[in-house]
Write a protein that holds these residues in place. Structure first.
Motif, PDB file in Angstrom:
ATOM      1  N   LYS A  25       0.538  -0.994   0.038  1.00  0.00           N
ATOM      2  CA  LYS A  25       0.187   0.004   0.417  1.00  0.00           C
ATOM      3  C   LYS A  25       1.396   1.394   0.014  1.00  0.00           C
ATOM      4  O   LYS A  25       0.447   2.689  -0.865  1.00  0.00           O
ATOM      5  N   SER A  26       2.386   1.762   0.667  1.00  0.00           N
ATOM      6  CA  SER A  26       3.287   2.889   0.614  1.00  0.00           C
ATOM      7  C   SER A  26       3.418   2.628  -0.545  1.00  0.00           C
ATOM      8  O   SER A  26       3.313   3.455  -1.654  1.00  0.00           O
ATOM      9  N   THR A  27       3.440   1.538  -1.368  1.00  0.00           N
ATOM     10  CA  THR A  27       4.149   1.787  -2.350  1.00  0.00           C
ATOM     11  C   THR A  27       3.198   2.209  -4.156  1.00  0.00           C
ATOM     12  O   THR A  27       3.331   3.223  -4.772  1.00  0.00           O
ATOM     13  N   TRP A  28       1.985   2.254  -4.000  1.00  0.00           N
ATOM     14  CA  TRP A  28       1.118   2.160  -4.263  1.00  0.00           C
ATOM     15  C   TRP A  28       0.653   3.235  -4.230  1.00  0.00           C
ATOM     16  O   TRP A  28       0.472   4.460  -5.441  1.00  0.00           O
ATOM     17  N   TYR A  29       0.582   3.812  -3.069  1.00  0.00           N
ATOM     18  CA  TYR A  29       0.141   5.518  -2.488  1.00  0.00           C
ATOM     19  C   TYR A  29       1.250   6.840  -2.841  1.00  0.00           C
ATOM     20  O   TYR A  29       1.173   7.134  -3.705  1.00  0.00           O
ATOM     21  N   TRP A  30       2.465   6.336  -3.267  1.00  0.00           N
ATOM     22  CA  TRP A  30       3.183   6.750  -3.678  1.00  0.00           C
ATOM     23  C   TRP A  30       3.491   6.915  -5.017  1.00  0.00           C
ATOM     24  O   TRP A  30       3.776   8.402  -5.413  1.00  0.00           O
TER      25      TRP A  30
END
Length: 488
Positions: free
Chosen positions: A286-291
């Motif tokens: 989710k962190s990579t996606w949001y970035w």
């Protein structure tokens, strides 16, 4: 035979209960009907979008991407970052053999960075590499990062920095792979062409499960991955998927090696009005996606590329195992969705924005129907519950028949029961997690958030329980009001 028996039982229950139910609760029926039209129309929209993507749009996009790739003089160098921690050697062996096979077939060469904790894993991986074609190709290198077992986020960040020091360019591809996921041998050739689009930040692929454990656990994962194929294909039409699956996703080289990208993986957090700063333990995908979402990059879906995820049952019983997994999955989603909704819909796409909002609303709409019917059963007669049971059986059977078209034409009779279990129990778990976003725990690792460090009444477990009970109470009160109004 089982399917015929299922449908006959469904029909008999419905016909038996219908005369005692029709006209009893018009207001409630209209409300539940409206919710039903909303939920089923939304499912139908995603079904149609998925079919359009799979059969019309994606084949054209693949041809265009491959044509652009062939016109380029360079070939992508593939970086495989693999995290291995407390995984059985019988799983680790096939996983690394698949990665070495894929690396050997990369026309632009490959670098494999293995993040490990135990020295025994290093010895095993080296032995497998020595026997592989990759070791003899001269175009593949293997590197190790030995780190303490402080969590997947630290492991990813450490190895991402190792890759960043090798200066990957925009034309290169970085694959983030879990240590229990096997990749197809042509994964580089299949993924690299899509990064000829300068706005494409990452792609993720279809998954099939290889689950151990009981029959229900295996069928549940098979059903989930069929549902995933539909939803990912629907979102792929907008080129904004809702998650970059942590099991295996591919990123443009210069983005995944960006210092701010790496920092977001290692030290992601949100500021919550009750809990203060919540540092993310799980949910690196989710962190990579949001970035990428925040910066306006596209995120594609490759439905014709299949990775194999080895799923192990974390608890002895199916229900306990499912709840443990759902708490982690839904926690990751809910901790990220609010900040994603705060982004302009014009930047991330209106359909994507609405899909994220729907994720937050669906937990309550999924509970409204059963809640209303239970109340109506108490107010009117038990035939209401029987008629609702018939409707649930029929609607879930039809839904499973549609979902099964994304895998095979037939499905086990357990699917309708598992689908409703996932919807009802999943909604309950979501509401539980929504008011306890500070709680995080890995399934395999012992790392977890420490609740005893919380301060203040707002962050206490008692206040979380109060907020949760208040929200559920308002839902029940609303359904009671509808039942009373209809009976007035």
């Amino acid at each position: 035979m089982y399917h015929l028996l299922y449908l006959l039982v469904c029909l008999n229950i419905g016909l038996f209960a219908a005369p005692e139910v029709v006209g009893q609760s018009t207001g409630l029926a209209l409300t539940i009907g409206t919710l039903g039209v909303w939920r089923y129309s939304w499912a139908l929209i995603n079904f149609i979008r998925a079919k359009i993507y799979l059969h019309i749009v994606f084949p054209r996009r693949r041809k265009a991407a491959e044509r652009r790739y062939q016109d380029q003089k360079w070939r992508a160098h593939a970086f495989f970052l693999v995290t291995t921690y407390k995984i059985d050697p019988s799983i680790t062996g096939p996983v690394y053999r698949s990665i070495f096979d894929a690396a050997a077939r990369s026309q632009g060469g490959a670098t494999i960075v293995s993040s490990v904790v135990d020295a025994s894993d290093v010895r095993l991986i080296k032995a497998i590499f020595a026997l592989s074609d990759a070791s003899r190709s001269g175009l593949v290198s293997l590197k190790f990062d030995r780190i303490p077992g402080t969590g997947k986020r630290d492991a990813l960040a450490t190895s991402m920095r190792t890759i960043a020091r090798l200066n990957p360019g925009w034309q290169d591809v970085i694959f983030l792979v879990d240590g229990d996921t096997r990749v197809p041998p042509d994964v580089v050739a299949q993924a690299a062409p899509f990064f000829t689009d300068p706005v494409m930040g990452a792609v993720t692929t279809d998954e099939v499960s290889e689950a151990s454990g009981g029959r229900l656990f295996k069928d549940w994962f098979a059903l989930r991955f069929s549902q995933r194929q539909m939803m990912m294909s629907s979102m792929g039409l907008s080129e904004r998927v809702l998650t970059l699956t942590g099991r295996m996703s591919a990123f443009r080289g210069d983005l995944a090696s960006d210092p701010t990208f790496i920092e977001s993986v290692q030290h992601d957090f949100i500021d919550h009005w009750r809990f203060g700063r919540i540092d993310f333990l799980t949910g690196d995908d989710k962190s990579t996606w949001y970035w990428l979402l925040q910066r306006g990059y596209k995120m594609g879906y490759l439905p014709d590329v299949k990775t194999v995820s080895v799923e192990t049952q974390p608890r002895e019983g199916f229900i306990d195992s499912a709840i443990v997994l759902m708490r982690r999955w839904f926690g990751n989603t809910l901790r990220t969705s609010n900040r994603a909704l705060a982004l302009p819909a014009s930047r991330i796409g209106y359909f994507t924005w609405w899909s994220i909002l729907d994720q937050r609303m669906s937990m309550w709409t999924s509970l409204a129907g059963p809640c209303g019917m239970l109340i109506a059963t108490l107010v009117y007669n038990p035939f209401v519950l029987l008629f609702y049971l018939s409707w649930v059986m029929l609607s879930r059977y039809v839904t499973c028949a549609l979902i099964s078209t994304f895998r095979a034409s037939r499905f086990p009779i357990t699917y309708p029961f598992l689908l409703y279990f996932g919807q009802l129990v999943g909604a309950m778990v979501k509401t539980y997690v929504l008011f306890r976003l500070d709680r995080q725990k890995w399934t395999r690792q012992t790392a977890a958030t420490k609740t005893e460090t919380k301060r203040g009444i707002l962050a206490s477990d008692r206040f979380s329980f109060y907020m949760h009970a208040l929200a559920v109470g308002w839902l029940v009160l609303g359904m009671v009001w509808l039942v009373d109004i209809s009976g007035a």
